[in-house]
Scaffold this active site. Structure first.
Site, PDB file in Angstrom:
ATOM      1  N   SER A   1      -4.582  -2.802   3.537  1.00  0.00           N
ATOM      2  CA  SER A   1      -3.758  -1.658   3.163  1.00  0.00           C
ATOM      3  C   SER A   1      -3.223  -1.827   1.752  1.00  0.00           C
ATOM      4  O   SER A   1      -3.110  -2.947   1.243  1.00  0.00           O
ATOM      5  CB  SER A   1      -2.586  -1.522   4.140  1.00  0.00           C
ATOM      6  OG  SER A   1      -1.666  -0.545   3.690  1.00  0.00           O
ATOM      7  N   SER A   2      -2.870  -0.708   1.133  1.00  0.00           N
ATOM      8  CA  SER A   2      -2.202  -0.725  -0.172  1.00  0.00           C
ATOM      9  C   SER A   2      -0.709  -0.439  -0.061  1.00  0.00           C
ATOM     10  O   SER A   2      -0.005  -0.441  -1.083  1.00  0.00           O
ATOM     11  CB  SER A   2      -2.838   0.313  -1.109  1.00  0.00           C
ATOM     12  OG  SER A   2      -4.193   0.020  -1.340  1.00  0.00           O
TER      13      SER A   2
ATOM     14  N   GLY B   1       0.240   7.281  -1.489  1.00  0.00           N
ATOM     15  CA  GLY B   1      -0.695   7.472  -2.588  1.00  0.00           C
ATOM     16  C   GLY B   1      -1.968   6.668  -2.532  1.00  0.00           C
ATOM     17  O   GLY B   1      -2.614   6.468  -3.561  1.00  0.00           O
ATOM     18  N   GLY B   2      -2.368   6.165  -1.344  1.00  0.00           N
ATOM     19  CA  GLY B   2      -3.594   5.379  -1.279  1.00  0.00           C
ATOM     20  C   GLY B   2      -3.483   4.142  -2.143  1.00  0.00           C
ATOM     21  O   GLY B   2      -2.456   3.474  -2.182  1.00  0.00           O
TER      22      GLY B   2
ATOM     23  N   ASP C   1     -10.463   2.371   5.499  1.00  0.00           N
ATOM     24  CA  ASP C   1      -9.903   1.342   4.631  1.00  0.00           C
ATOM     25  C   ASP C   1     -10.605  -0.003   4.775  1.00  0.00           C
ATOM     26  O   ASP C   1     -10.325  -0.934   4.030  1.00  0.00           O
ATOM     27  CB  ASP C   1      -8.411   1.181   4.908  1.00  0.00           C
ATOM     28  CG  ASP C   1      -7.558   2.100   4.045  1.00  0.00           C
ATOM     29  OD1 ASP C   1      -8.123   2.771   3.164  1.00  0.00           O
ATOM     30  OD2 ASP C   1      -6.335   2.155   4.256  1.00  0.00           O
TER      31      ASP C   1
ATOM     32  N   THR D   1       0.091   9.162   2.920  1.00  0.00           N
ATOM     33  CA  THR D   1       1.032   8.201   3.450  1.00  0.00           C
ATOM     34  C   THR D   1       2.409   8.761   3.179  1.00  0.00           C
ATOM     35  O   THR D   1       2.573   9.657   2.368  1.00  0.00           O
ATOM     36  CB  THR D   1       0.818   6.856   2.711  1.00  0.00           C
ATOM     37  OG1 THR D   1      -0.546   6.495   2.842  1.00  0.00           O
ATOM     38  CG2 THR D   1       1.701   5.760   3.224  1.00  0.00           C
TER      39      THR D   1
ATOM     40  N   THR E   1       1.380   5.670   7.650  1.00  0.00           N
ATOM     41  CA  THR E   1       0.315   6.509   7.116  1.00  0.00           C
ATOM     42  C   THR E   1      -0.656   6.985   8.184  1.00  0.00           C
ATOM     43  O   THR E   1      -0.761   6.394   9.262  1.00  0.00           O
ATOM     44  CB  THR E   1      -0.479   5.718   6.050  1.00  0.00           C
ATOM     45  OG1 THR E   1      -1.459   6.569   5.445  1.00  0.00           O
ATOM     46  CG2 THR E   1      -1.166   4.507   6.659  1.00  0.00           C
TER      47      THR E   1
ATOM     48  N   ARG F   1       0.175  -2.151  11.402  1.00  0.00           N
ATOM     49  CA  ARG F   1      -1.060  -1.583  10.870  1.00  0.00           C
ATOM     50  C   ARG F   1      -2.032  -1.331  12.019  1.00  0.00           C
ATOM     51  O   ARG F   1      -2.104  -2.093  12.991  1.00  0.00           O
ATOM     52  CB  ARG F   1      -1.673  -2.575   9.895  1.00  0.00           C
ATOM     53  CG  ARG F   1      -2.959  -2.131   9.209  1.00  0.00           C
ATOM     54  CD  ARG F   1      -2.742  -0.932   8.331  1.00  0.00           C
ATOM     55  NE  ARG F   1      -3.799  -0.809   7.313  1.00  0.00           N
ATOM     56  CZ  ARG F   1      -4.127   0.329   6.731  1.00  0.00           C
ATOM     57  NH1 ARG F   1      -3.517   1.451   7.065  1.00  0.00           N
ATOM     58  NH2 ARG F   1      -5.056   0.379   5.792  1.00  0.00           N
TER      59      ARG F   1
END
Length: 564
Positions: free
Chosen positions: A444-445, A465-466, A415, A373, A391, A97
């Site tokens: 993060s998702s 997709g966020g 984010d 992403t 992403t 990340r």
């Protein structure tokens, strides 16, 4: 008669295995499978498997190929996560990340009135986090790869320098982004050929600057990006255009190998990503609650089903907002409690089956007793499996980058929680665990996930997709494990999304009946339609045929599963 037809169908499928040919929207592969957002990247990955590479090798090659063929999300300017299940059953993860630069701080996006300044957390170079993709891929390869690094990056170099055929789907996006205002500097000429026009469908699109950057990464590994000429140009570009990332930020960046999160559902084991991804925690919370609710006895897509799923989502996202962030900065996150079966049972006991709950940030801990992403899934002949999601945040990230380097920077700083202490009904979160700090990874998702059965990979799944990623993956896992859906049907089935705030159910238009919508509204749910949720890439294992089945979401125009 039906049994006879199924036997004939199975025999026909076996005849198609050698070429990895699709049948009924699924692709079959005996010796391996790659499912990604671009068919050329999937083919690159499968070619590496055919040459004797393992799942990590194919993952590295596929990821770099997507950086060329799928620029809206495939990247070397962003970051992401890997979940790896080895053939011996051991599971690990790699966290690459992005990080906040050393010069970042919790109020960096605010004006003198404490308001977000000109969307600066999503637009401009202050929105860029220190990229992690190259470091993450390199670290995973150094520990578990088999083939030489250079051989894995070379296909992406070839695609960038020699070009590939422009598709109609990519052309449609190219025309749109080429009209963005001049502040999105790299996008002005990104898709243009030597004649100054956007490369047309059927013509070759070449990216010589990106090819040169990839050559540095090919020849120097991690240092080809984080040191030397590429790093120096990143710093020069940042200083010239208002950014704060320096060569020191780049050289200090490190990916991290972390233990996965785990739960069980029926006879399956579910492995997913720990923080700074919130995906694994939320997925496990929701799967445990579904187990407590005995969801298999609830008719799929019924009013009761949608209500239960939405209420599970509401609770998981409330916990996400209150507790989760970078584990290196938040040492007291109650992860074990959140993913426990007892916690899920208590949550279910306090869930009203006849009425919607209400989302209220003033009652943290009491209430319930994005973007772009890309994801790909890989499995090799030995049963090593990879679920990777990475992403740039928004589609084409910050839309900025140096023409000399040829890649687009992320806008992942968006984010982080932008305004300390302020949580709003529209979905802005202001809790402490995810405030900006130097070298901190933003929450993060992304939810790369592997499901195992009898110690072997059974389902490899993920999606872009966020914030919808978590719920898209959750429902697909539920479809396969609880409702016994085929992978392609599980991917295409109706999806909903609830993220606690705003307090509403997003649903895919025309996939909920009018009667169900009316019943949900009578239960005091607020409904909002959308065209599509998620772009899933999945693989399952068919023990009867002894083959892998891959499927690419129909929402991806160029996506494809490739097996052999």
């Amino acid at each position: 008669m039906r049994l006879k037809f199924k036997l004939i169908l199975s025999l026909f499928a076996l005849l198609l295995l050698a070429n990895g040919t699709s049948l009924n929207a699924q692709t079959y592969g005996k010796n391996g499978m790659v499912v990604s957002d671009h068919y050329l990247a999937s083919e690159v990955g499968v070619d590496i498997l055919k040459k004797g590479g393992n799942a990590i090798d194919a993952t590295v090659a596929t990821a770099f190929a997507l950086a060329v063929t799928h620029p809206e999300a495939g990247n070397i300017g962003g970051g992401g996560f890997i979940v790896l299940m080895k053939s011996d059953g051991e599971v690990t993860t790699f966290d690459f990340r992005e990080k906040a630069p050393l010069a970042a701080g919790p109020e960096m996006f605010l004006d003198e009135n404490g308001k977000i300044r000109d969307n600066s957390n999503h637009k401009g170079l202050l929105s860029v986090g220190v990229p992690g993709t190259v470091a993450g891929l390199f670290q995973a390869h150094q520990k578990y790869g088999k083939l030489p690094w250079k051989d894995l990056v070379q296909p992406a170099v070839d695609l960038a320098k020699n070009g590939f055929t422009m598709s109609w789907g990519l052309y449609n996006a190219a025309v749109r982004v080429s009209k963005m205002d001049a502040s999105y500097d790299i996008m002005q000429n990104f898709f243009r050929g030597t004649n100054g026009e956007v490369v047309a469908p059927g013509e070759l699109w070449k990216q010589p600057a990106l090819g040169k950057t990839l050559e540095a990464i090919r020849d120097q590994g991690r240092d080809g990006f984080y040191k030397g000429a590429v790093a120096a140009e990143i710093e020069r570009y940042m200083k010239a255009n208002g950014g704060i990332i320096t060569q020191e930020d780049l050289v200090k960046y490190e990916a991290v190998e972390r233990a996965p999160l785990k739960t069980t559902f029926k006879d399956y084991e579910i492995f997913s990503m720990p923080p700074p991804s919130s995906g694994g925690v939320a997925l496990i919370e929701m799967m445990n609650l579904m187990e407590a609710a005995d969801i298999e006895k609830v008719e799929f897509n019924s009013t009761a089903y949608v209500h239960l799923v939405a209420e599970a989502m509401r609770r998981a996202f409330a916990d996400r907002a209150e507790y989760l962030g970078d584990p290196d900065f938040n040492l007291d996150m109650p992860i074990d409690r959140l993913i426990s079966k007892d916690f899920a049972k208590a949550r279910f006991e306090n869930l009203d089956l006849t009425k919607a709950s209400k989302s209220d940030s003033s009652k943290f801990g009491q209430e319930y007793g994005g973007d772009h992403t890309t994801h790909f899934s890989v499995i090799d002949k030995d049963g090593n499996a990879i679920s990777l999601t990475y992403t740039l945040e928004n589609s084409y990230g910050a839309g900025m980058g140096s023409d000399k380097l040829g890649f687009i920077f992320n806008n992942e700083m968006g984010d982080f929680n932008p305004v300390p202490g302020i949580t709003t009904s529209t979905g802005q979160i202001g809790t402490n665990p995810n405030l900006v700090a130097p070298e901190k990874r933003m929450l993060s998702s992304m939810t790369p996930t592997i499901v195992a059965k009898d110690g072997k990979p059974y389902l490899v799944i993920g999606s872009p997709g966020g914030r919808t990623i978590i719920n898209t993956v959750f429902q697909t896992v539920l479809n396969v494990l609880a409702y016994d859906m085929r992978i392609d049907r599980a991917i295409e089935a109706m999806k909903i999304h609830h993220q606690w705030l705003p307090d509403q159910i997003l649903y895919e238009r025309n996939l909920l009946s009018p009667d169900t919508r009316k019943a949900l509204e009578e239960m005091e749910h607020t409904l909002r339609p959308t065209t599509n949720i998620g772009v899933l890439m999945g693989i399952t294992y068919d023990a009867t045929l002894g083959v892998y089945l891959g499927a690419s979401d129909s929402a991806s125009e160029d996506g494809a599963a490739r097996g052999y």
